[in-house]
Design a protein around this motif. Structure first.
Motif, PDB file in Angstrom:
ATOM      1  N   ARG A  29       0.819  -1.221   0.000  1.00 62.69           N
ATOM      2  CA  ARG A  29       0.000   0.000   0.000  1.00 62.69           C
ATOM      3  C   ARG A  29       0.850   1.268   0.000  1.00 62.69           C
ATOM      4  O   ARG A  29       0.319   2.364  -0.200  1.00 62.69           O
ATOM      5  CB  ARG A  29      -0.932  -0.001   1.214  1.00 62.69           C
ATOM      6  CG  ARG A  29      -0.225   0.118   2.554  1.00 62.69           C
ATOM      7  CD  ARG A  29      -1.220   0.145   3.709  1.00 62.69           C
ATOM      8  NE  ARG A  29      -0.583   0.397   4.986  1.00 62.69           N
ATOM      9  CZ  ARG A  29       0.008  -0.520   5.732  1.00 62.69           C
ATOM     10  NH1 ARG A  29       0.037  -1.795   5.307  1.00 62.69           N
ATOM     11  NH2 ARG A  29       0.575  -0.211   6.883  1.00 62.69           N
ATOM     12  N   SER A  79       3.395   4.126  -1.182  1.00 62.88           N
ATOM     13  CA  SER A  79       3.749   4.746  -2.466  1.00 62.88           C
ATOM     14  C   SER A  79       5.260   4.936  -2.566  1.00 62.88           C
ATOM     15  O   SER A  79       5.958   5.066  -1.562  1.00 62.88           O
ATOM     16  CB  SER A  79       3.050   6.102  -2.598  1.00 62.88           C
ATOM     17  OG  SER A  79       3.597   6.852  -3.646  1.00 62.88           O
ATOM     18  N   THR A 107       6.896  11.968  -8.490  1.00 62.88           N
ATOM     19  CA  THR A 107       6.071  12.456  -9.602  1.00 62.88           C
ATOM     20  C   THR A 107       6.925  12.423 -10.856  1.00 62.88           C
ATOM     21  O   THR A 107       8.156  12.566 -10.792  1.00 62.88           O
ATOM     22  CB  THR A 107       5.562  13.886  -9.354  1.00 62.88           C
ATOM     23  OG1 THR A 107       6.684  14.771  -9.179  1.00 62.88           O
ATOM     24  CG2 THR A 107       4.684  13.945  -8.112  1.00 62.88           C
ATOM     25  N   VAL A 130       2.692   5.714 -16.173  1.00 71.33           N
ATOM     26  CA  VAL A 130       1.964   5.815 -14.898  1.00 71.33           C
ATOM     27  C   VAL A 130       1.323   4.475 -14.551  1.00 71.33           C
ATOM     28  O   VAL A 130       1.405   3.995 -13.402  1.00 71.33           O
ATOM     29  CB  VAL A 130       0.899   6.933 -14.971  1.00 71.33           C
ATOM     30  CG1 VAL A 130      -0.030   6.869 -13.761  1.00 71.33           C
ATOM     31  CG2 VAL A 130       1.564   8.296 -15.054  1.00 71.33           C
ATOM     32  N   THR A 131       0.697   3.834 -15.544  1.00 68.71           N
ATOM     33  CA  THR A 131       0.053   2.544 -15.312  1.00 68.71           C
ATOM     34  C   THR A 131       1.072   1.486 -14.895  1.00 68.71           C
ATOM     35  O   THR A 131       0.848   0.705 -13.949  1.00 68.71           O
ATOM     36  CB  THR A 131      -0.688   2.090 -16.584  1.00 68.71           C
ATOM     37  OG1 THR A 131      -1.668   3.072 -16.928  1.00 68.71           O
ATOM     38  CG2 THR A 131      -1.369   0.750 -16.371  1.00 68.71           C
ATOM     39  N   LYS A 171       2.282   2.113 -11.260  1.00 66.90           N
ATOM     40  CA  LYS A 171       1.269   1.741 -10.265  1.00 66.90           C
ATOM     41  C   LYS A 171       1.168   0.229 -10.116  1.00 66.90           C
ATOM     42  O   LYS A 171       1.050  -0.309  -9.002  1.00 66.90           O
ATOM     43  CB  LYS A 171      -0.091   2.325 -10.662  1.00 66.90           C
ATOM     44  CG  LYS A 171      -0.217   3.825 -10.438  1.00 66.90           C
ATOM     45  CD  LYS A 171      -1.607   4.311 -10.814  1.00 66.90           C
ATOM     46  CE  LYS A 171      -1.767   5.796 -10.506  1.00 66.90           C
ATOM     47  NZ  LYS A 171      -3.119   6.296 -10.894  1.00 66.90           N
ATOM     48  N   THR A 172       1.216  -0.489 -11.245  1.00 68.02           N
ATOM     49  CA  THR A 172       1.096  -1.944 -11.206  1.00 68.02           C
ATOM     50  C   THR A 172       2.263  -2.573 -10.445  1.00 68.02           C
ATOM     51  O   THR A 172       2.075  -3.447  -9.578  1.00 68.02           O
ATOM     52  CB  THR A 172       1.030  -2.507 -12.634  1.00 68.02           C
ATOM     53  OG1 THR A 172      -0.083  -1.928 -13.313  1.00 68.02           O
ATOM     54  CG2 THR A 172       0.892  -4.023 -12.615  1.00 68.02           C
ATOM     55  N   THR A 191       4.399  -1.098  -8.355  1.00 67.54           N
ATOM     56  CA  THR A 191       4.548  -0.605  -6.988  1.00 67.54           C
ATOM     57  C   THR A 191       3.652  -1.377  -6.024  1.00 67.54           C
ATOM     58  O   THR A 191       3.902  -1.401  -4.812  1.00 67.54           O
ATOM     59  CB  THR A 191       4.198   0.901  -6.936  1.00 67.54           C
ATOM     60  OG1 THR A 191       5.038   1.593  -7.848  1.00 67.54           O
ATOM     61  CG2 THR A 191       4.428   1.474  -5.546  1.00 67.54           C
ATOM     62  N   ALA A 192       2.634  -2.021  -6.515  1.00 68.06           N
ATOM     63  CA  ALA A 192       1.722  -2.792  -5.655  1.00 68.06           C
ATOM     64  C   ALA A 192       2.358  -4.074  -5.137  1.00 68.06           C
ATOM     65  O   ALA A 192       1.753  -4.797  -4.345  1.00 68.06           O
ATOM     66  CB  ALA A 192       0.443  -3.114  -6.428  1.00 68.06           C
TER      67      ALA A 192
END
Length: 677
Positions: free
Chosen positions: A460, A462, A466, A519-520, A523-524, A526-527
């Motif tokens: 969870r 981050s 940026t 970005v996608t 995010k994928t 980093t999970a």
């Protein structure tokens, strides 16, 4: 009311002595002089020179002075001239728009009142002099006649460049088109063969002072710059003027201008990062000394010449992606509207014709069309102008309004060749990865280092970064980090910095992705519980060797964006060290119809001190194919010419290659955005 001092009549002035803004014969750095028709209210008068305010500046203690008067006074003193309170120029602000408008509307007389009895608002005097005043026009024409050699003299003279430098002291000091070239200088814009020398004239350049006024001391000027002593370009050059910025509204600077000084600090031999830091220093007024190229001086049309080729003229040349056309509209009287709606486009700078009103003068004339790009009106350059400035020029004109426009050719105009030309234009706008035959080492003094960070984290949590860039952005930049947030995992690790370019995350390649794709992917990945992030950072030897504490502090400020700076981007020099396989190129096709110059100069090639250097565009000359095409920029790297790589070339190889291209040349270039100042 304040009584204005009488001015000496302008009669007897020469073109060299007359001020091109106010028409008087004052010294170069002195304030402009005006002859006011009526008495001026004391509230609009400077308390130092006792004349109506010029570039008014307000002090914190409530007094107003001319900028020139106040800055001269504060060089020797540190207090307000009226109440003697402590004062520094940086504390002062430009007066309100209301005050400036009141001053602009003061009625003045034409300084050549023995020949021209016109009166006008103060802001209209300069357009009046250049477009309508017969005495001012006579002075200019006399000066041009004196400088203009006859044909026999032109054939027998040493060079036109020598005569030009004698007539312009600033040019003699800084610019000699026929003198010894700089190391590695390739200059097809100036270098010409004997067969075409009579068709071309000398290049004109001027050293000018431009003052930019900030509303806020830290406000960006709106300049993107390239160059510096640590780069092949050497000097600091304006690459681009940002739309709606301070510089764009002032409209005196242009891409290709060389910045020599900023607020009396020399930028002629400083590293790129130092120049950016100087231009970003907080202050209300930025005074720039710039070298501005004005293009080739036109050869007199009435002189006979043996060549059958037409003289170079932008209105007669076809330049991709359209043609340049001159149109003159003649009004019945000054107040008659032209019936033209002007707009600007989000994707391209400049002024465009949106519509011609039915029954209007322009529609009846029939030569202007919808979507024409307005390059100039009555000699005023509008390539980076606004519809508002264009409207002001039209309103200030007499009965004749001269347009220079660029028009895209449609399929009907291009005839049977339309399909092939259309296909060629589409390919020119496409970007492609740098081919293996175009690979080369970075410029001398620049390199890169790869770093990998391995993190164990909660799914969870981050990363706390940026990003910007992506292969769908304007310059096809790779994805890079713009900030590292103090609450994220990467901030605690301390390895990743703003400006680092993302290579991969958990083995997923990020170098060829668009912004949204990146970005996608982030995010994928980093999970997951573990993250392996690989980045590349460029390094400059100049910065590593510079141990000066003040310079290191300046660099920290440039490299670490403020929290409120949402538009931060790396310095131009940060892109120069990237490996070639990360570059994206595009082809730019230039066309011409006669023996004119292509209109750009190049630096690079082999240098004893740095070895083999890439070739970069240093200058683009106004009024030439490169200038009118508009896509080539100062600081662009030339990768290939007509598909032949420039890697390993020296000057003696590249110059003939460019000279041999008579009507068309394809340049493969890599473009990096200039540093914001």
């Amino acid at each position: 009311m304040t009584e204005q001092k009488a001015l000496a009549p302008a009669a007897g002035l020469t073109w060299a002595r007359v001020c091109k803004e106010c028409g008087q014969g004052h010294e170069g750095q002195d304030s402009h002089l005006y002859e006011y028709q009526d008495d001026v209210d004391d509230e609009l008068v400077c308390h130092i020179c006792l004349q109506p305010l010029l570039q008014p500046m307000d002090t914190p203690c409530g007094h107003t002075y001319c900028y020139q008067c106040l800055s001269s006074f504060l060089r020797d003193q540190d207090f307000c001239p009226v109440d003697r309170q402590r004062l520094q120029l940086q504390q002062c602000r430009s007066s309100s728009l209301l005050v400036r408008n009141l001053l602009d509307k003061l009625t003045v007389l034409c300084p050549f009142h023995s020949e021209c009895q016109q009166s006008m608002q103060r802001c209209e005097l300069e357009p009046h002099l250049h477009n309508r005043c017969p005495a001012f026009r006579r002075l200019r024409e006399e000066a041009e006649r004196r400088k203009r050699p006859c044909w026999n003299e032109l054939k027998g003279c040493k060079t036109e460049g020598e005569s030009d430098t004698k007539s312009n002291p600033a040019l003699t000091r800084t610019f000699n088109p026929r003198g010894p070239p700089e190391p590695g200088l390739v200059n097809p814009a100036f270098d010409e063969g004997e067969d075409v020398a009579p068709l071309r004239s000398s290049l004109v350049a001027e050293a000018n002072v431009v003052e930019l006024f900030r509303e806020e001391p830290e406000e960006d000027l709106g300049l993107r710059i390239v160059g510096g002593k640590d780069t092949p370009l050497g000097s600091i050059v304006i690459q681009e003027i940002v739309r709606d910025s301070i510089a764009a509204r002032d409209a005196k600077l242009a891409p290709g201008d060389h910045i020599l000084e900023a607020n009396d600090v020399s930028l002629s031999s400083v590293p790129h990062s130092h120049a950016v830091a100087v231009l970003r220093r907080p202050c209300s007024v930025v005074r720039l000394t710039v070298m501005q190229e004005k293009g080739f001086k036109p050869r007199p049309e009435h002189h006979p010449h043996p060549s059958t080729s037409p003289p170079a003229h932008p209105a007669h040349n076809l330049h991709n992606p359209g043609t340049v056309i001159q149109v003159t509209l003649v009004k019945r009287d000054r107040s008659e509207p032209l019936g033209i709606k002007l707009i600007r486009k989000s994707e391209e700078p400049g002024v465009f014709i949106l519509d011609l009103l039915a029954g209007g003068l322009a529609a009846k004339d029939g030569k202007l069309r919808n979507n024409d790009k307005v390059l100039a009106i009555n000699g005023h350059d509008l390539r980076h102008g606004t519809p508002e400035s264009a409207a002001q020029i039209i309103q200030a004109s007499e009965v004749r309004v001269n347009f220079v426009v660029m028009r895209q050719l449609d399929s009907a105009e291009e005839g049977g060749d339309a399909q092939s030309r259309g296909a060629r234009r589409i390919s020119e706008t496409q970007y492609f990865r740098r081919r293996s035959t175009f690979m080369k080492d970075p410029p001398g003094g620049f390199s890169s280092q790869e770093k990998t960070v391995n993190l164990k984290k909660e799914p969870r949590h981050s990363l706390g970064i940026t990003i910007a860039g992506g292969r769908d952005c304007r310059s096809r930049l790779p994805v890079y980090i713009t900030s590292v947030q103090p609450v994220g995992c990467l901030h605690r690790d301390g390895t990743i910095k703003p400006g680092d370019v993302l290579l991969s995350i958990n083995g997923v390649d990020l170098t060829q992705l668009t912004y949204n794709e990146a970005v996608t992917a982030l995010k994928t990945q980093t999970a997951q519980n573990t993250v392996a992030l690989r980045v590349i950072r460029t390094v400059s030897e100049e910065e590593e060797e510079d141990g000066d504490a003040a310079n290191k502090e300046e660099m920290d400020t440039l490299e670490n964006p403020r929290e409120d700076d949402i538009n931060w981007s790396p310095l131009w020099t940060r892109w120069l060290g990237l490996p070639s396989h990360m570059h994206w190129c595009r082809d730019i096709v230039l066309l011409k119809t006669n023996n004119e110059s292509w209109g750009f100069s190049i630096v690079g090639g082999y240098e004893e001190s740095r070895g083999q250097q890439p070739f970069f565009i240093k200058t683009i000359v106004p009024g030439t194919p490169a200038h009118f095409d508009g896509r080539l920029k100062c600081g662009d790297e030339i990768v290939a010419v007509n598909g032949a790589t420039t890697v390993g070339m020296n000057n003696s190889s590249l110059i003939p290659m460019l000279k041999l291209q008579k009507n068309k040349v394809t340049l493969t270039v890599v473009s990096w955005p200039g540093s914001m100042a």
